[in-house]
Design an enzyme around this catalytic site. Structure first.
Site, PDB file in Angstrom:
ATOM      1  CG  ASN A  69      -1.745   1.123   1.287  1.00 53.81           C
ATOM      2  OD1 ASN A  69      -2.001   2.088   0.521  1.00 53.81           O
ATOM      3  ND2 ASN A  69      -2.278   1.559   2.429  1.00 53.81           N
TER       4      ASN A  69
ATOM      5  CE  LYS B 174      -0.351   3.244   4.826  1.00 55.66           C
ATOM      6  NZ  LYS B 174      -0.099   3.546   6.082  1.00 55.66           N
TER       7      LYS B 174
ATOM      8  N   GLY C 129       2.543   2.191  11.153  1.00 57.06           N
ATOM      9  CA  GLY C 129       3.380   3.263  10.981  1.00 57.06           C
ATOM     10  C   GLY C 129       4.291   3.683  12.440  1.00 57.06           C
TER      11      GLY C 129
END
Length: 251
Positions: free
Chosen positions: A12, A14, A174
């Site tokens: 991903n 983002k 994260g």
């Protein structure tokens, strides 16, 4: 992971990347070597969907990171499954914790999006996961079962082969904190048990449940050894060459 379920890794990206940086990612993915027994899909920003679809090797799938619950209309800033398919892309990530917690998307909205995307022929990676305060107050199962229930109600039985569930504890995304392989396996096992009881045993056995939340080249192999962890959904680490190690974690 179980041998009957093909290992799955989602990268991903983002809201990261420009054409120059994406070319660098494509270069290291093309160079590999990538485990041919792993299904790899990259979730890219919507403006680069067609670019990545054209440039990535054909063995690597491309996913949109979001879509809406209608085929077209007055929904400024949204894209539809029909548009995603029109540029040759087959996958979409829905209900990521950032969509839930930054943009305020509800369980009900995410479920409607999942149902519409599947009905339009897309493959879907729906995401579920609890926040730190929910885990610490012993509500992990309550939260993830509730999120999963909303989604499951919108998945027809004949569409389960187009679904890969991602469990992402929000407190681990994260943050550098990762659920231990045992913590992750515990939740994955309970999700599979819930599916067996609330959908059917065949779906529970066949559907892939992947883990997301600070997956790295260092911890990916330990996660992959767990019986009910069928791969990973990887954020920032998917932008770096070490991502190859994560793709190959089940070797």
């Amino acid at each position: 992971m179980a041998p009957e379920r093909k290992f799955f890794v989602g990268g991903n990206w983002k809201m990261n990347g420009n054409k120059k940086e994406i070319d660098g990612i494509i270069a290291f993915l093309t160079a590999g070597p990538l485990d041919p027994n792993t299904e790899l899909v990259c979730g890219v920003p919507s403006c680069y969907l067609e670019y990545c679809h054209q440039k990535l090797p054909g063995t690597i799938g491309v996913a949109a990171q979001n879509c809406y619950k209608a085929p077209k209309g007055a929904f400024t800033g949204e894209i539809s499954p029909a548009m995603i398919k029109d540029v040759g892309v087959e996958w979409v990530i829905l209900g990521h914790s950032e969509r839930r917690n930054v943009f305020g998307e509800s369980d009900a909205l995410i479920a409607e999006k999942v149902g519409h995307a599947l009905s339009e022929g897309l493959k879907v990676i729906p995401c579920i996961g609890e926040k730190l305060e929910e885990r610490e107050s012993g509500k992990t199962e309550e939260v993830v079962f509730s999120q999963l229930k909303a989604i499951v109600e919108k998945i027809p039985l004949d569409k389960w082969e187009n679904v890969v569930i991602a469990y992402e504890p929000v407190w681990a995304i994260g943050t550098g904190k990762t659920a231990s392989p045992q913590q992750a396996q515990e939740v994955h096992g309970k999700l599979r048990q819930w599916l067996s009881e609330n959908v059917n045993a065949e779906v529970a056995q066949k559907v892939r449940i992947i883990y997301g939340g600070s997956v790295t080249a260092e911890n990916c192999r330990e996660l992959a050894k767990e019986a009910d962890i069928d791969g990973s959904l990887v954020g920032g680490a998917s932008l770096k060459p070490d991502f190859i190690h994560i793709v190959n974690a089940s070797q």
